[in-house]
Each structure stands twice: as C-alpha cells, then as structure tokens.
Design an enzyme around this catalytic site. Sequence first.
Site, PDB file in Angstrom:
ATOM      1  N   PHE A   1      -5.060  -4.044  10.020  1.00 41.23           N
ATOM      2  CA  PHE A   1      -3.680  -3.575  10.284  1.00 41.23           C
ATOM      3  C   PHE A   1      -3.445  -3.305  11.767  1.00 41.23           C
ATOM      4  O   PHE A   1      -2.745  -2.345  12.125  1.00 41.23           O
ATOM      5  CB  PHE A   1      -3.371  -2.272   9.512  1.00 41.23           C
ATOM      6  CG  PHE A   1      -3.575  -2.309   8.030  1.00 41.23           C
ATOM      7  CD1 PHE A   1      -3.291  -3.442   7.296  1.00 41.23           C
ATOM      8  CD2 PHE A   1      -4.023  -1.179   7.349  1.00 41.23           C
ATOM      9  CE1 PHE A   1      -3.453  -3.458   5.913  1.00 41.23           C
ATOM     10  CE2 PHE A   1      -4.184  -1.178   5.969  1.00 41.23           C
ATOM     11  CZ  PHE A   1      -3.908  -2.330   5.250  1.00 41.23           C
TER      12      PHE A   1
ATOM     13  N   GLU B   1       2.458   9.101  20.723  1.00 44.65           N
ATOM     14  CA  GLU B   1       2.603   8.058  19.698  1.00 44.65           C
ATOM     15  C   GLU B   1       3.645   8.468  18.643  1.00 44.65           C
ATOM     16  O   GLU B   1       4.502   7.682  18.262  1.00 44.65           O
ATOM     17  CB  GLU B   1       1.237   7.836  19.040  1.00 44.65           C
ATOM     18  CG  GLU B   1       1.296   6.876  17.873  1.00 44.65           C
ATOM     19  CD  GLU B   1      -0.090   6.579  17.293  1.00 44.65           C
ATOM     20  OE1 GLU B   1      -1.092   7.049  17.861  1.00 44.65           O
ATOM     21  OE2 GLU B   1      -0.147   5.878  16.263  1.00 44.65           O
TER      22      GLU B   1
HETATM   23  C1  LIG Z   1       2.317  -2.615   9.997  1.00 46.38           C
HETATM   24  C2  LIG Z   1       1.162  -1.716  10.270  1.00 46.38           C
HETATM   25  C3  LIG Z   1       0.775  -1.498  11.595  1.00 46.38           C
HETATM   26  C4  LIG Z   1      -0.326  -0.682  11.865  1.00 46.38           C
HETATM   27  N1  LIG Z   1      -0.773  -0.581  13.151  1.00 46.38           N
HETATM   28  C5  LIG Z   1      -1.971   0.015  13.384  1.00 46.38           C
HETATM   29  C6  LIG Z   1      -2.584  -0.053  14.668  1.00 46.38           C
HETATM   30  O1  LIG Z   1      -2.019  -0.613  15.626  1.00 46.38           O
HETATM   31  N2  LIG Z   1      -3.801   0.509  14.841  1.00 46.38           N
HETATM   32  C7  LIG Z   1      -4.454   1.134  13.820  1.00 46.38           C
HETATM   33  O2  LIG Z   1      -5.549   1.609  14.032  1.00 46.38           O
HETATM   34  N3  LIG Z   1      -3.909   1.229  12.581  1.00 46.38           N
HETATM   35  C8  LIG Z   1      -2.682   0.664  12.341  1.00 46.38           C
HETATM   36  N4  LIG Z   1      -2.131   0.709  11.088  1.00 46.38           N
HETATM   37  C9  LIG Z   1      -2.829   1.429  10.030  1.00 46.38           C
HETATM   38  C10 LIG Z   1      -2.147   2.726   9.615  1.00 46.38           C
HETATM   39  O3  LIG Z   1      -2.209   3.659  10.651  1.00 46.38           O
HETATM   40  C11 LIG Z   1      -2.841   3.214   8.321  1.00 46.38           C
HETATM   41  O4  LIG Z   1      -2.449   2.320   7.300  1.00 46.38           O
HETATM   42  C12 LIG Z   1      -2.487   4.639   7.976  1.00 46.38           C
HETATM   43  O5  LIG Z   1      -3.050   5.532   8.908  1.00 46.38           O
HETATM   44  C13 LIG Z   1      -2.960   5.033   6.571  1.00 46.38           C
HETATM   45  O6  LIG Z   1      -4.278   4.699   6.370  1.00 46.38           O
HETATM   46  P1  LIG Z   1      -4.712   3.886   5.052  1.00 46.38           P
HETATM   47  O7  LIG Z   1      -3.833   2.671   4.988  1.00 46.38           O
HETATM   48  O8  LIG Z   1      -6.154   3.674   5.084  1.00 46.38           O
HETATM   49  O9  LIG Z   1      -4.303   4.824   3.854  1.00 46.38           O
HETATM   50  P2  LIG Z   1      -5.215   5.981   3.190  1.00 46.38           P
HETATM   51  O10 LIG Z   1      -5.765   6.842   4.257  1.00 46.38           O
HETATM   52  O11 LIG Z   1      -6.159   5.341   2.244  1.00 46.38           O
HETATM   53  O12 LIG Z   1      -4.121   6.799   2.387  1.00 46.38           O
HETATM   54  C14 LIG Z   1      -3.623   6.407   1.100  1.00 46.38           C
HETATM   55  C15 LIG Z   1      -2.697   7.499   0.594  1.00 46.38           C
HETATM   56  O13 LIG Z   1      -3.425   8.725   0.478  1.00 46.38           O
HETATM   57  C16 LIG Z   1      -2.774   9.747   1.186  1.00 46.38           C
HETATM   58  N5  LIG Z   1      -3.713  10.701   1.766  1.00 46.38           N
HETATM   59  C17 LIG Z   1      -4.819  10.433   2.520  1.00 46.38           C
HETATM   60  N6  LIG Z   1      -5.388  11.585   2.909  1.00 46.38           N
HETATM   61  C18 LIG Z   1      -4.619  12.594   2.443  1.00 46.38           C
HETATM   62  C19 LIG Z   1      -4.668  14.016   2.517  1.00 46.38           C
HETATM   63  N7  LIG Z   1      -5.627  14.644   3.213  1.00 46.38           N
HETATM   64  N8  LIG Z   1      -3.706  14.733   1.879  1.00 46.38           N
HETATM   65  C20 LIG Z   1      -2.719  14.121   1.185  1.00 46.38           C
HETATM   66  N9  LIG Z   1      -2.624  12.782   1.070  1.00 46.38           N
HETATM   67  C21 LIG Z   1      -3.549  12.024   1.702  1.00 46.38           C
HETATM   68  C22 LIG Z   1      -2.019   9.026   2.286  1.00 46.38           C
HETATM   69  O14 LIG Z   1      -0.965   9.813   2.811  1.00 46.38           O
HETATM   70  C23 LIG Z   1      -1.531   7.791   1.554  1.00 46.38           C
HETATM   71  O15 LIG Z   1      -0.365   8.088   0.842  1.00 46.38           O
HETATM   72  C24 LIG Z   1      -1.007  -0.056  10.795  1.00 46.38           C
HETATM   73  C25 LIG Z   1      -0.601  -0.244   9.473  1.00 46.38           C
HETATM   74  C26 LIG Z   1       0.446  -1.098   9.204  1.00 46.38           C
HETATM   75  C27 LIG Z   1       0.789  -1.370   7.778  1.00 46.38           C
END
Ligand SMILES: Cc1cc2nc3c(=O)[nH]c(=O)nc-3n(C[C@H](O)[C@H](O)[C@H](O)COP(=O)(O)OP(=O)(O)OC[C@H]3O[C@@H](n4cnc5c(N)ncnc54)[C@H](O)[C@@H]3O)c2cc1C
Length: 382
Positions: free
Chosen positions: A159, A247
């Site tokens: 991502f 950010e």
């Molecule tokens: C279009 C796009 C651009 C992006 N750009 C970048 C980038 O440039 N660089 C980069 O590094 N990343 C990037 N990302 C990644 C993005 O930052 C992550 O997708 C995001 O931080 C969530 O992580 P995850 O997808 O692993 O979800 P997870 O961490 O697996 O979370 C899944 C769900 O669980 C919930 N959850 C997790 N922990 C908790 C908690 N403690 N309490 C309550 N709920 C919780 C979350 O809120 C979410 O609803 C991008 C993503 C997209 C889709």
Amino acid sequence: MSIDLTPSWQDEELSMFRDSVSRFLEAEVAPRDEEARKAGNVGYELWRKAGEMGLLCTDIPEEFGGAGGDFRHEAVVAEEMGKRALTGLNHSVHSIVAHYFLNHGTDEQKEKYLPRMARGELVGAIAMTEPGTGSDLQGVRTHAKKDGDHYVINGSKTFISNGFLAGVVLVVVKTDTSQGAKGMSIMIVETENQPGYKVGRVLDKIGLKAQDTSELFFEDVRVHESQLLGGAEGRGFFQLMGDLPYERLFIGVGAQAAMEGAYKATLDYVRERTAFGQPIAEFQNTKFKLAEIATTIKVGRAFVDECVRDMLEGKLDTTKASMAKLWGSENQCRVIDECLQLFGGYGYMNEYMIGRMYTDARIQRIYGGTNEIMKEVISRSL
Ligand SMILES: Cc1cc2nc3c(=O)[nH]c(=O)nc-3n(C[C@H](O)[C@H](O)[C@H](O)COP(=O)(O)OP(=O)(O)OC[C@H]3O[C@@H](n4cnc5c(N)ncnc54)[C@H](O)[C@@H]3O)c2cc1C
C-alpha cells in the site's frame, strides 16, 4: 447560498500563489487525469513540471532547494488539487518525506535529497505498512542487518503511495529485532538500479485511480550506513511519531478541500437540473441538505484554519492533528455521499467528479492511522 470559505490565513501573496497553482492544475493536470486514471500513475514528466512550477517542497528552506514558504503554501497546493479531485500527484506524501529529511536527516542527507525532490527529479515515498502489519507499526518485520559499513535490507511493504514512481523510499525497518519501538530505524533507499529492490503491482484500488499505490520488495538490498536517516539506529519510531501532526493535518486539509469542491459542484448541478418542472435546487429537501452541508464546511474551515495557524507557530500537537484527520475524513465521506445523492444517477458515474470524490474519500478514514487509532490517540489526552 454564498458562504465565504477563504482561509483566514490567506494573504495577497498566497492568493496569487493559489491562482498560479490553479492555472497549472487546469492546464497540465486536469487534461491528463483520465489517462492517468487508466494508467494508475501520472508519470515522471508531470512531477518534473510540478517541480519547475514551484509546487513541490514549498515549505522547505531555500538553502535545500525548496521555495522557502511555510505550511500555508503546502495547504494551497493540497486544497486546489482536493477541490478538483485531482489525486494522481501525491504531493503531500512527497512533502511528508521531505520533512523527514528536513527534521531528522543529517546535513549530508538533506543536501543530497531535498533539492532533487523539490525539482521533481526524485519522487518520495514512505514505506511503513507491511502485508502483516499496519496500525501496529512496532510489528514490522522488514529488517536491516549491519554488514561492514553497509546494511542489508530484507522484507516487503504494501500500500505504498507513490510506490511505482518513487526514486527515494524511506523504509521503516527493524535494526534490532529483539526490540519494539527502540529497535526501529528508517533507511533511505534509492530505487534506480538498486539490486534486490522490486516494485510489485500497482494496486487496483476502488478510488484514487490516478495515484500509484504499490507493493515493494527488498531482497538483500545493500545500502551504505550513511543511508540511515539521522545517522543513528533505533530512532525510527520516534522520528515517525514526531512527524505525525504534519501528515494528519494534510489529511484534514484535503478532506476540507474535497468537501468544499463537492459542495460547489453540487450547487451548480442542482441549479441546472430540473424535475417536476423546477430546478432540483428548489425542493425543500435539497435546500435543507445544502444548508447542513454549508454549515459543516463553514465550521470545518474554522477548525482546519486554526490547526494551520498552530502548525505555523510550531504548536500543533498530535491530539489536535488527529482530531483534524478524524473529523475531516468522517465528514468528507458523509458530505460527499449526500452531495452525490443530489446528482441522482449521474452521481454514480465516474465521468462526474462527485462520483470519483465518493470513492476517493473512503481511504481518508483508513490511512495516516485509521480513525479508530485517532480515537485511541485523542482519548489518551482526555
Ligand atoms: C491508498 C492507500 C495508500 C496508503 N499509503 C501508505 C503509504 O504511503 N505508506 C504506508 O506505509 N502505508 C500506506 N497505506 C497503509 C495504511 O496506512 C494502512 O492500511 C493503515 O494504517 C491500516 O493498516 P492495516 O491496513 O494493516 O489495517 P489493520 O491495522 O489490520 O486494521 C484493521 C482494522 O482494525 C482496526 N484496529 C487496529 N488496531 C486497533 C485498535 N488498537 N483499536 C481499535 N481498532 C483497531 C483498524 O482501525 C481497522 O479498522 C496506504 C493504504 C492505502 C489503502
């Protein structure tokens, strides 16, 4: 229904800068947007043109090749793109990367990368997220192992915004796998002719179609020890935490701009479109919806402007920036959904900006720390 949405921080110089940004976007970016949406990226040429026009690294000091402005200039660029749903050129991630160099890099690192980033010769990306971990950053598995005066990086990221076009990637790694936050560092990886570095697919997203979001793979990627951001191991987590307000405010600013753009487009549409012998704008439901939306964006403008002023004074903290991200993105999704409804079936068409804004908006609640994480952060300060 004319409401003044001029940012309270805007002066004459910024107003002129806004005009030149608008002209650039209309002349160079908008005409190529459909092509970029099909290709999944805007191409290198546009980045270089944006650099030539002075749209990149506007708040980086002139001694490092930037324009010597401040966050207001960055906000103007983000707002003008956000209003028009031009999302391909991810200038905010580029600026975030530039700020890691500015705030945490050694003098040599700043001199080496910032001027090229300002000219648009090097596109910046920051790679934190991995297939197995996003919100819980301390769980990253990509690691950099010392080997003489080099580090050897292994792992994968996903991502990553600007990932396909990136010339320089800040890679969040573990330099000490036995530790959590204290074992994290940020490595600077130049991508050109870099053995072991591979860009995977440009990911097929539901929105932000013109923007390249990619997987990155690191297989025995060797970088010199001088490529450790700030020159000392174990600072990565703290470097990341320090730059979060910057950010998150970008996300808040972008959300506000998208709402304002959607509102304006909707006003124009409902005045033109007729049903039952009158403009859609004349139905009480339309008037009430637009009144609610106008109120939301007027209130939102005041808060975002306050955050921008705090940023200028160096006092924007993580809690307030998280509020801007949370409030902005939640309202962006709601407002754009309500605007789209007033377009009827046309709103569902990608040809219409409001349709694209709808799918673009959804990610704002997820990246930059999910909104659930924003609530965690805010609640800790209560
Ligand atoms: C279009 C796009 C651009 C992006 N750009 C970048 C980038 O440039 N660089 C980069 O590094 N990343 C990037 N990302 C990644 C993005 O930052 C992550 O997708 C995001 O931080 C969530 O992580 P995850 O997808 O692993 O979800 P997870 O961490 O697996 O979370 C899944 C769900 O669980 C919930 N959850 C997790 N922990 C908790 C908690 N403690 N309490 C309550 N709920 C919780 C979350 O809120 C979410 O609803 C991008 C993503 C997209 C889709």
